[in-house]
Write an enzyme that holds these catalytic residues in place. Structure first.
Site, PDB file in Angstrom:
ATOM      1  N   GLU A  23       0.826  -1.214   0.000  1.00  0.00           N
ATOM      2  CA  GLU A  23       0.000   0.000   0.000  1.00  0.00           C
ATOM      3  C   GLU A  23       0.861   1.265   0.000  1.00  0.00           C
ATOM      4  O   GLU A  23       2.073   1.213   0.209  1.00  0.00           O
ATOM      5  CB  GLU A  23      -0.952   0.008   1.196  1.00  0.00           C
ATOM      6  CG  GLU A  23      -0.237   0.093   2.521  1.00  0.00           C
ATOM      7  CD  GLU A  23      -0.986   0.945   3.543  1.00  0.00           C
ATOM      8  OE1 GLU A  23      -1.399   2.073   3.203  1.00  0.00           O
ATOM      9  OE2 GLU A  23      -1.132   0.476   4.676  1.00  0.00           O
ATOM     10  N   LYS A 155      -3.263  -1.327  15.916  1.00  0.00           N
ATOM     11  CA  LYS A 155      -2.743  -0.512  17.011  1.00  0.00           C
ATOM     12  C   LYS A 155      -3.810  -0.294  18.054  1.00  0.00           C
ATOM     13  O   LYS A 155      -4.988  -0.216  17.738  1.00  0.00           O
ATOM     14  CB  LYS A 155      -2.417   0.878  16.484  1.00  0.00           C
ATOM     15  CG  LYS A 155      -1.163   0.984  15.719  1.00  0.00           C
ATOM     16  CD  LYS A 155      -0.773   2.463  15.691  1.00  0.00           C
ATOM     17  CE  LYS A 155       0.521   2.609  14.934  1.00  0.00           C
ATOM     18  NZ  LYS A 155       0.319   2.410  13.525  1.00  0.00           N
TER      19      LYS A 155
HETATM   20  N1  PSU Z   1      -2.658   2.071  10.636  1.00  0.00           N
HETATM   21  C1  PSU Z   1      -1.324   2.142  10.777  1.00  0.00           C
HETATM   22  N2  PSU Z   1      -0.588   2.705   9.785  1.00  0.00           N
HETATM   23  C2  PSU Z   1      -1.159   3.195   8.644  1.00  0.00           C
HETATM   24  C3  PSU Z   1      -2.578   3.092   8.513  1.00  0.00           C
HETATM   25  C4  PSU Z   1      -3.278   2.516   9.518  1.00  0.00           C
HETATM   26  O1  PSU Z   1      -0.801   1.704  11.785  1.00  0.00           O
HETATM   27  O2  PSU Z   1      -0.464   3.708   7.765  1.00  0.00           O
HETATM   28  C5  PSU Z   1      -3.222   3.587   7.261  1.00  0.00           C
HETATM   29  C6  PSU Z   1      -3.506   2.415   6.302  1.00  0.00           C
HETATM   30  O3  PSU Z   1      -3.353   2.860   4.977  1.00  0.00           O
HETATM   31  C7  PSU Z   1      -4.967   2.114   6.589  1.00  0.00           C
HETATM   32  C8  PSU Z   1      -5.497   3.488   6.833  1.00  0.00           C
HETATM   33  O4  PSU Z   1      -5.630   1.472   5.526  1.00  0.00           O
HETATM   34  O5  PSU Z   1      -4.489   4.156   7.577  1.00  0.00           O
HETATM   35  C9  PSU Z   1      -6.811   3.492   7.568  1.00  0.00           C
HETATM   36  O6  PSU Z   1      -7.323   4.788   7.632  1.00  0.00           O
HETATM   37  P1  PSU Z   1      -8.737   5.052   8.318  1.00  0.00           P
HETATM   38  O7  PSU Z   1      -8.520   4.751   9.777  1.00  0.00           O
HETATM   39  O8  PSU Z   1      -9.015   6.504   8.066  1.00  0.00           O
HETATM   40  O9  PSU Z   1      -9.702   4.119   7.673  1.00  0.00           O
END
Ligand code: PSU
Ligand code: MN
Length: 296
Positions: A23, A155
């Site tokens: 990603e 996390k």
């Molecule tokens: N959690 C992490 N590192 C990240 C992300 C999430 O520890 O880089 C990023 C990933 O790309 C994940 C996105 O798909 O954040 C999720 O965002 P949201 O919580 O806005 O859905």
């Protein structure tokens, strides 16, 4: 929908060779420049070292891409006009010619279009703490797109038990590699036992094939605990996460800005220790994903 493939990815797919999607929100919104770009290239090399071909996925000037060159990785890393795209944002990105780092949901969607079935990331999104109404589209996409995602768990900026409940509700198969407890990204044990333990990447590949043959239509989540040597002390990171959540609340951060805001606070507050752990677990996930792709 067409996906622009790099020559390396195009050749691998044509030959039926193993390919691992990666990603790019982690590059554009998850880590600071210039470490983000260095890490992105190192992760690609980790996939190659295991005998698979890396396909870093992003939207470049409105074009869905699988397989980027170093200039494109640098552009994502420098930020500026780079947006964060979940799967629902892709249509608008195409029409407006935007450049976007793709989240887990958007990367899964593009990987599926390109015919790539295995994907490595750091952590997925999930159910945020609080009233439980902020739920990442990563979970919705996992429910409907048959791509296997290797992560290091989630996390504790998230509500881990609720995230696991939603994964169950959406009947998304969960595998934990080499451990019983579901991992919590910086730490190996979230305190919750969930999913099926596997100790052999080939058995994960076989289970994924069985799930596909069952017609579930869902993806599969593989949680790979951070290596012991790189895990952070649970109490230290726990306190830092509480501070970051309080700051997000105080500053009124909402919507798609929440996760990048929290990640930035953690990296700053730990003077790079969180970032160092993050880098190591992404490399570890890339290796496991490549082993699964090779075995599949
Ligand atoms: N959690 C992490 N590192 C990240 C992300 C999430 O520890 O880089 C990023 C990933 O790309 C994940 C996105 O798909 O954040 C999720 O965002 P949201 O919580 O806005 O859905
Ligand atoms: Mn959200």
């Amino acid at each position: 929908m067409q996906v622009r493939l790099s020559d390396e990815v195009s050749r691998a797919l044509a030959m039926g060779a193993p390919v691992v999607a990666l990603e790019s929100t982690i590059i554009s919104h998850g880590m600071p420049w210039p470490r983000n770009a260095e890490v992105a290239l190192a992760v690609e090399d980790a996939v190659r070292a295991e005998g698979a071909v890396p396909a870093t996925i992003a939207v470049i000037d409105g074009v869905l891409c699988a397989g980027l060159d170093a200039d494109q990785v640098a552009r994502l890393g420098q930020g500026g006009d780079v947006v964060k795209a979940a799967s629902r944002d892709l249509g608008a990105c195409i029409v407006k010619g935007l450049t976007a780092g793709t989240t887990v949901s958007a990367t899964m969607r593009i990987a599926a279009l390109a015919g790539i079935g295995v994907f490595a990331t750091g952590g997925i999104g999930g159910v945020h703490r609080g009233d439980g109404m902020d739920v990442s589209a990563d979970l919705s996409e996992l429910a409907v797109t048959d791509v296997l995602v290797v992560c290091a768990g989630v996390k504790s900026i998230l509500d881990i038990p609720r995230t696991l409940e939603v994964l169950e509700t959406l009947r998304i198969p969960v595998a934990v590699f080499g451990a019983d407890a579901f991992p919590a990204f910086y730490t190996r044990d979230s305190g919750v036992v969930a999913g099926e333990r596997f100790d052999d990447p080939a058995q994960i590949a076989a289970t994924r094939a069985a799930n596909s043959a069952l017609g579930l239509g869902a993806g599969m989540l593989v949680a790979n605990p951070i290596p012991v040597a790189h895990a952070l002390p649970a109490d230290e990171i726990g306190a830092t996460i509480e501070d970051a959540l309080a700051a997000a609340e105080a500053e009124g951060v909402t919507g798609k800005d929440v996760t990048p805001f929290l990640l930035g606070r953690l990296n700053a507050a730990t003077e790079g220790r969180a970032l160092g752990a993050n880098i190591q677990l992404v490399l570890n996930n890339a290796r496991l994903a490549a082993q699964i792709a090779v075995a599949g």
